[in-house]
Design an enzyme around this catalytic site. Structure first.
Site, PDB file in Angstrom:
ATOM      1  N   ARG A 182      14.144  11.065 -37.719  1.00 17.86           N
ATOM      2  CA  ARG A 182      15.571  11.139 -37.376  1.00 17.86           C
ATOM      3  C   ARG A 182      16.405  10.480 -38.470  1.00 17.86           C
ATOM      4  NH1 ARG A 182      13.308   9.551 -32.509  1.00 17.86           N
ATOM      5  NH2 ARG A 182      13.590  10.953 -30.730  1.00 17.86           N
ATOM      6  N   ASP A 202       6.923  14.826 -46.493  1.00 18.58           N
ATOM      7  CA  ASP A 202       6.583  14.702 -45.074  1.00 18.58           C
ATOM      8  C   ASP A 202       5.505  15.733 -44.769  1.00 18.58           C
ATOM      9  OD1 ASP A 202       6.600  15.142 -42.139  1.00 18.58           O
ATOM     10  OD2 ASP A 202       8.308  13.770 -42.173  1.00 18.58           O
ATOM     11  N   ARG A 263       9.211   0.000 -41.610  1.00 18.44           N
ATOM     12  CA  ARG A 263       8.388  -1.134 -41.208  1.00 18.44           C
ATOM     13  C   ARG A 263       7.734  -1.710 -42.453  1.00 18.44           C
ATOM     14  NH1 ARG A 263      10.956  -0.609 -37.314  1.00 18.44           N
ATOM     15  NH2 ARG A 263      10.303  -0.535 -35.120  1.00 18.44           N
ATOM     16  N   GLU A 291       7.587 -10.375 -40.268  1.00 17.09           N
ATOM     17  CA  GLU A 291       8.984  -9.995 -40.048  1.00 17.09           C
ATOM     18  C   GLU A 291       9.940 -11.055 -40.595  1.00 17.09           C
ATOM     19  OE1 GLU A 291      11.934  -7.443 -37.875  1.00 17.09           O
ATOM     20  OE2 GLU A 291      10.049  -7.173 -38.920  1.00 17.09           O
ATOM     21  N   HIS A 310      16.159  -7.407 -40.969  1.00 18.95           N
ATOM     22  CA  HIS A 310      15.983  -6.312 -40.011  1.00 18.95           C
ATOM     23  C   HIS A 310      17.272  -6.041 -39.236  1.00 18.95           C
ATOM     24  CE1 HIS A 310      12.721  -4.167 -37.362  1.00 18.95           C
ATOM     25  NE2 HIS A 310      13.724  -3.374 -37.691  1.00 18.95           N
TER      26      HIS A 310
END
Length: 352
Positions: A182, A202, A263, A291, A310
């Site tokens: 998306r 992709d 990620r 993270e 993030h």
């Protein structure tokens, strides 16, 4: 700018014929930031829902009592896993409406086996990520990090910036998008008006579909080698772990920029740090491993790195878009209509 949901059916405007019983499940301190007063009022109009009751642990007596009559869970970040034990305590549960992005943290195989209807506001969370990415792409091609450091070092001394940066700018630069998710698709859409050559990698997209997105489909090695800017938008899966590894980083052009809003695990971070410390590459990193980086990470201080915690996804007022999307889906459910943005079990293995 085009609407990313042109085919969405409009949610019903009239009050629903029936009000299903619903319960909120998320971090307790999130609801005040996620739902503005109008959206919260709309939820209580659409469903029998106590806005003061927010479940963050399905094992409590309070939670079991709420689940016993719940037909819909309106979830967001911090929703516990909905496993077989939870479903046994929720015999009337038929739908989960997620006012956030990925459902992988709380939708289990037991949910699919029950036949629950699931929807997510991932499309709404994708919009700010795409906007962040496009801003980063355009600034990276302008060589803003290198020029900023150069300007800072000169402290007003005269300099011919045109002569010093003859390759700066976005005109006919090559941008590589890794993943037609998306977010990846929205990034391509937003970049299309600019004079850029767009590449896409992709494995689930063919050349015709890539062309329809305004890009040329290429292998990942070719994308890394040919792009001035590489932006990662693939899902976190076993197959994508260290998708951009040391070998592919070495393929990238000197002075190229790597952008990651997906990620941290998709990059070999140790290999990337080596490239960044050398000064050969630049990076815009919104996600890392771990993270929250330790205080001694060089990524905090490198002049050729933009490091953010993030925040490319929904932040501040952008949370309200996800809440409104959830309310729209609840309206459709109450009116007996299909969800506009269903999450399907067969797609779960290849989505974020």
């Amino acid at each position: 700018m085009t609407d990313p949901r042109p085919a969405d059916p409009a949610p019903p405007e009239a009050p629903p014929a029936r009000r299903p019983r619903a319960v909120l499940a998320m971090h307790r301190d999130l609801t005040g930031r996620l739902f503005d007063p109008d959206t919260l009022a709309r939820l209580t109009e659409l469903a029998e829902l106590d806005p003061a009751l927010v479940l963050d642990d399905f094992g409590t007596e309070e939670a079991r009592a709420a689940l016993a009559g719940a037909e819909v869970i309106v979830s967001s970040w911090g929703c516990p896993a909905i496993d077989g034990t939870v479903l046994a305590a929720a015999p009337r549960l038929r739908a989960v409406i997620h006012a956030a992005g990925s459902v992988k943290h709380h939708i289990t195989d037991a949910c699919w086996e029950r036949g629950l209807r699931v929807t997510s506001a991932a499309w709404a969370n994708a919009l700010p990520v795409a906007e962040y990415t496009v801003a980063a792409v355009l600034l990276a091609n302008k060589q803003f990090l290198r020029i900023r450091e150069d300007y800072r070092g000169r402290r007003g001394a005269p300099h011919d910036w045109q002569r010093g940066y003859p390759d700066a700018g976005n005109y006919r630069r090559t941008v590589g998008i890794v993943g037609a998710s998306r977010i990846g698709r929205r990034v391509l859409e937003l970049l299309r008006p600019h004079d850029l050559d767009l590449l896409l990698h992709d494995p689930y997209v063919d050349e015709a579909e890539a062309a329809g997105l305004g890009a040329r489909l290429v292998g990942l090695d070719e994308l890394c080698a040919a792009s001035d800017t590489v932006s990662v938008h693939a899902p976190e899966l076993p197959a994508t772990h260290h998708l951009i590894d040391g070998r592919r980083l070495a393929l990238m052009r000197d002075g190229a920029t790597l952008i990651n809003t997906s990620r941290g695990s998709l990059l070999d971070q140790d290999a990337l740090v080596r490239e960044l410390v050398s000064g050969r590459l630049d990076a815009v990193l919104d996600v890392t491993v771990p993270e929250v980086l330790p205080a001694d990470s060089p990524l905090y201080d490198l002049p050729n790195v933009v490091l953010t915690p993030h925040i490319a996804g929904s932040l501040g007022r952008e949370l309200h878009r996800m809440a409104a999307a959830a309310a729209d889906e609840l309206a459709r459910y109450a009116a007996g209509q299909p969800f506009a943005h269903p999450v399907l079990a067969e797609d779960a293995h290849r989505t974020a």
